[in-house]
Each structure stands twice: as structure tokens, then as C-alpha cells.
Design a protein around this motif. Structure first.
Motif, PDB file in Angstrom:
ATOM      1  N   PHE A   1       0.845  -1.192   0.000  1.00  0.00           N
ATOM      2  CA  PHE A   1       0.000   0.000   0.000  1.00  0.00           C
ATOM      3  C   PHE A   1       0.884   1.247   0.000  1.00  0.00           C
ATOM      4  N   PRO A   2       0.774   2.124  -1.022  1.00  0.00           N
ATOM      5  CA  PRO A   2       1.486   3.424  -0.981  1.00  0.00           C
ATOM      6  C   PRO A   2       0.822   4.328   0.059  1.00  0.00           C
ATOM      7  N   PHE A   3       1.348   4.329   1.258  1.00  0.00           N
ATOM      8  CA  PHE A   3       0.664   4.929   2.410  1.00  0.00           C
ATOM      9  C   PHE A   3       0.563   6.444   2.300  1.00  0.00           C
ATOM     10  N   GLU A   4      -0.652   6.957   2.491  1.00  0.00           N
ATOM     11  CA  GLU A   4      -0.916   8.390   2.585  1.00  0.00           C
ATOM     12  C   GLU A   4      -1.981   8.613   3.648  1.00  0.00           C
ATOM     13  N   LEU A   5      -1.774   9.640   4.475  1.00  0.00           N
ATOM     14  CA  LEU A   5      -2.724   9.936   5.531  1.00  0.00           C
ATOM     15  C   LEU A   5      -4.064  10.401   4.956  1.00  0.00           C
ATOM     16  N   LYS A   6      -5.136   9.986   5.636  1.00  0.00           N
ATOM     17  CA  LYS A   6      -6.495  10.413   5.317  1.00  0.00           C
ATOM     18  C   LYS A   6      -6.877  10.116   3.865  1.00  0.00           C
ATOM     19  N   LYS A   7      -6.448   8.936   3.401  1.00  0.00           N
ATOM     20  CA  LYS A   7      -6.759   8.562   2.020  1.00  0.00           C
ATOM     21  C   LYS A   7      -6.925   7.051   1.927  1.00  0.00           C
ATOM     22  N   GLN A   8      -8.028   6.615   1.287  1.00  0.00           N
ATOM     23  CA  GLN A   8      -8.220   5.193   1.062  1.00  0.00           C
ATOM     24  C   GLN A   8      -7.256   4.706  -0.015  1.00  0.00           C
ATOM     25  N   ILE A   9      -6.680   3.532   0.232  1.00  0.00           N
ATOM     26  CA  ILE A   9      -5.689   2.989  -0.700  1.00  0.00           C
ATOM     27  C   ILE A   9      -6.056   1.546  -0.994  1.00  0.00           C
ATOM     28  N   SER A  10      -5.942   1.148  -2.253  1.00  0.00           N
ATOM     29  CA  SER A  10      -6.320  -0.209  -2.654  1.00  0.00           C
ATOM     30  C   SER A  10      -5.173  -0.908  -3.364  1.00  0.00           C
ATOM     31  N   CYS A  11      -5.185  -2.213  -3.266  1.00  0.00           N
ATOM     32  CA  CYS A  11      -4.278  -3.044  -4.063  1.00  0.00           C
ATOM     33  C   CYS A  11      -5.043  -4.313  -4.436  1.00  0.00           C
ATOM     34  N   SER A  12      -4.533  -5.055  -5.381  1.00  0.00           N
ATOM     35  CA  SER A  12      -5.286  -6.200  -5.911  1.00  0.00           C
ATOM     36  C   SER A  12      -4.474  -7.487  -5.796  1.00  0.00           C
ATOM     37  N   LEU A  13      -5.193  -8.581  -5.697  1.00  0.00           N
ATOM     38  CA  LEU A  13      -4.626  -9.922  -5.729  1.00  0.00           C
ATOM     39  C   LEU A  13      -5.214 -10.660  -6.928  1.00  0.00           C
ATOM     40  N   GLN A  14      -4.391 -11.458  -7.562  1.00  0.00           N
ATOM     41  CA  GLN A  14      -4.883 -12.296  -8.663  1.00  0.00           C
ATOM     42  C   GLN A  14      -4.766 -13.757  -8.247  1.00  0.00           C
ATOM     43  N   LEU A  15      -5.887 -14.439  -8.262  1.00  0.00           N
ATOM     44  CA  LEU A  15      -5.937 -15.852  -7.915  1.00  0.00           C
ATOM     45  C   LEU A  15      -6.139 -16.667  -9.183  1.00  0.00           C
ATOM     46  N   SER A  16      -5.233 -17.596  -9.440  1.00  0.00           N
ATOM     47  CA  SER A  16      -5.306 -18.431 -10.658  1.00  0.00           C
ATOM     48  C   SER A  16      -5.505 -19.888 -10.256  1.00  0.00           C
ATOM     49  N   ASN A  17      -6.566 -20.489 -10.800  1.00  0.00           N
ATOM     50  CA  ASN A  17      -6.876 -21.888 -10.522  1.00  0.00           C
ATOM     51  C   ASN A  17      -6.007 -22.783 -11.406  1.00  0.00           C
ATOM     52  N   LYS A  18      -5.192 -23.640 -10.772  1.00  0.00           N
ATOM     53  CA  LYS A  18      -4.266 -24.506 -11.501  1.00  0.00           C
ATOM     54  C   LYS A  18      -4.865 -25.881 -11.813  1.00  0.00           C
ATOM     55  N   THR A  19      -6.070 -26.114 -11.317  1.00  0.00           N
ATOM     56  CA  THR A  19      -6.651 -27.451 -11.436  1.00  0.00           C
ATOM     57  C   THR A  19      -7.790 -27.488 -12.447  1.00  0.00           C
ATOM     58  N   ASP A  20      -8.318 -28.674 -12.621  1.00  0.00           N
ATOM     59  CA  ASP A  20      -9.482 -28.863 -13.489  1.00  0.00           C
ATOM     60  C   ASP A  20     -10.774 -28.907 -12.672  1.00  0.00           C
ATOM     61  N   ASN A  21     -10.689 -28.492 -11.415  1.00  0.00           N
ATOM     62  CA  ASN A  21     -11.840 -28.488 -10.518  1.00  0.00           C
ATOM     63  C   ASN A  21     -12.187 -27.054 -10.125  1.00  0.00           C
ATOM     64  N   TYR A  22     -13.380 -26.884  -9.640  1.00  0.00           N
ATOM     65  CA  TYR A  22     -13.762 -25.587  -9.088  1.00  0.00           C
ATOM     66  C   TYR A  22     -13.135 -25.441  -7.704  1.00  0.00           C
ATOM     67  N   VAL A  23     -12.649 -24.229  -7.427  1.00  0.00           N
ATOM     68  CA  VAL A  23     -11.981 -23.976  -6.150  1.00  0.00           C
ATOM     69  C   VAL A  23     -12.686 -22.821  -5.450  1.00  0.00           C
TER      70      VAL A  23
END
Length: 243
Positions: free
Chosen positions: A16-38
Motif C-alpha cells: 500500500f502506498p501509504f498516505e494519511l487520510k486517504k483510502q488505498i487499494s491493491c489487488s490480488l490475482q488468484l489463478s486456478n491450476k486445477t481442473d476443478n472448481y476452487v
């Protein structure tokens, strides 16, 4: 990147690029390696501070899913920009046809015999990006040095003033010297002309005196000489005063 048997997670640190009094977001990417639902679920040690969307979900076989983590606006900066908050991402295989509404906490219960894969993520504060500093034109290789320019293209006022003053101080003495030399030359020429006129008048006076002695005697010539000498004195006095 964290690679488990079910999901690949990128990145493994939430920066998080920290700044006071400001909402900050970051993202995660999840990749399914299987042939099943996860099915996955995201937990945090500080749920009041962070908002995770979605915090639970399903990743289809051989596909990816993005998770957005938002840190709420902070009123105080942490000591030494260190953060002890952590996240836990749990994932488990599920049957085909399961929807997000069917996800329950029981799916992630290890005691119930479910094989749950877990990945811990830590939070890192980084400095916010700084705006680029202005580059002087003269600093580029091969370019001639110039004064720095402001955003609207005007030259820097102080540098322009200094350059103009140096230019004037450099050339002003030369201008005054040339003007003085011209004036001296003119006055010298006038003085020489006055001397020539004086010599010419003296010659004419001598000639007149000789002729007067021959024709009219000494009295008339003497009076004429007095008048000419007076005129000569007036002319010389005027020229000397002007010089």
C-alpha cells in the motif's frame, strides 16, 4: 508469487502506498491450476481496517479471479512505516455447480475432514510515488545551455536579470569609451582649425601692416591692427572656452 496445489496467488505481499487520510487499494490475482472448481475465503487480523471484495468466491478451472483489498483512510502514520497486519487466504476444492451463495464456513473447517490450502500474506507500506522533477534543457547531452523554463515557457526572471546586467556592464564601458574618443577627436580637429585660422589672420595682418606703412603711414595701420587683434582675441577665447 505464491504457488500452491490449488491456486497461484500474486503478489504474496499487499503493498500500500501509504498516505494519511486517504483510502488505498491493491489487488490480488488468484489463478486456478486445477481442473476443478476452487472455493476461496480471505481473512485478516484487522477486519475494521480493511475491506476485501470479494472476500469469498469461486474460481473456475484454469481461470483467474481478482480480489481488491482496500485500506481505510488512516489518521496517523505508523511507527517506522511498519505494519503488523496479515491476511490468510484459504482455498478448497468443490463440486461443479456450486455458487457463491452456497459457500459456508464449514467448507473451510479442517476438523470436518476438508483439505484446506492456506496462504499467509503480509502487508507492506511503501512511499507514494513522487512527481517527476523538471529537467533543465541545458542538461541534455548535445544541447546548448539555456536558462530554465517555467511551465508556461517563460524564462526564469532572476537568471534573465543577471544575464542582462552582465551584458550591460560588459558593453557599457566600451560605449562610453568610444563616445569619449569621438568627442576628443572632434575637439582636437576644431582646435587645429582654430590655430590654422590664427596663423592665417596673423599673416594677413602682417601683409596689411606693410601695405599700410607704404600707403597711409603708421597711424591708420595701427588702428586697424588694434581692431583685428581684438577680433582675433574674441575668436580664440570662444574656441578655447568651447574646448
Amino acid at each position: 508469487m505464491s504457488t500452491g496445489e490449488l491456486l497461484s496467488i500474486e503478489p504474496i505481499e499487499l503493498k500500500f502506498p501509504f498516505e494519511l487520510k486517504k483510502q488505498i487499494s491493491c489487488s490480488l490475482q488468484l489463478s486456478n491450476k486445477t481442473d476443478n472448481y476452487v472455493v476461496f475465503k480471505v481473512k485478516t487480523t484487522n477486519p475494521k481496517k480493511y475491506c476485501v471484495r470479494p472476500n469469498t468466491g469461486i474460481v473456475s478451472p484454469r481461470s483467474s479471479c481478482d480480489v481488491i483489498v482496500t485500506m481505510q483512510a488512516q489518521k496517523e502514520a505508523p511507527t517506522d512505516m511498519q505494519c503488523k497486519d496479515k491476511f490468510l487466504l484459504q482455498s478448497v476444492k468443490t463440486n461443479d455447480g456450486v455458487s457463491a451463495k452456497d459457500i459456508t464456513p464449514e467448507m473451510f473447517n479442517k476438523e470436518a475432514g476438508h483439505v484446506v490450502e492456506e496462504c499467509k500474506l503480509r502487508v507492506v507500506y511503501v512511499s507514494p510515488p513522487q512527481p517527476p522533477s523538471p529537467v533543465r534543457e541545458g542538461s541534455e547531452e548535445g544541447s546548448s545551455p539555456r536558462g530554465s523554463l517555467s511551465e508556461n515557457g517563460n524564462a526564469n526572471g532572476s537568471e534573465f536579470t543577471i544575464a542582462a546586467r552582465a551584458f550591460v556592464e560588459r558593453f557599457e564601458p566600451q560605449d562610453k569609451s568610444a563616445e569619449a574618443r569621438t568627442l576628443i577627436s572632434k575637439l582636437t580637429e576644431e582646435k587645429n582649425n582654430a590655430i590654422q585660422q590664427n596663423n592665417k589672420i596673423r599673416q594677413e595682418l602682417e601683409l596689411l601692416r606693410h601695405e599700410g606703412n607704404k600707403n597711409h603711414g603708421g597711424t591708420g595701420v595701427s588702428f586697424l591692427i588694434v581692431i583685428l587683434v581684438g577680433l582675433l582675441g574674441i575668436i580664440l577665447g570662444y574656441l578655447m572656452k568651447k574646448t
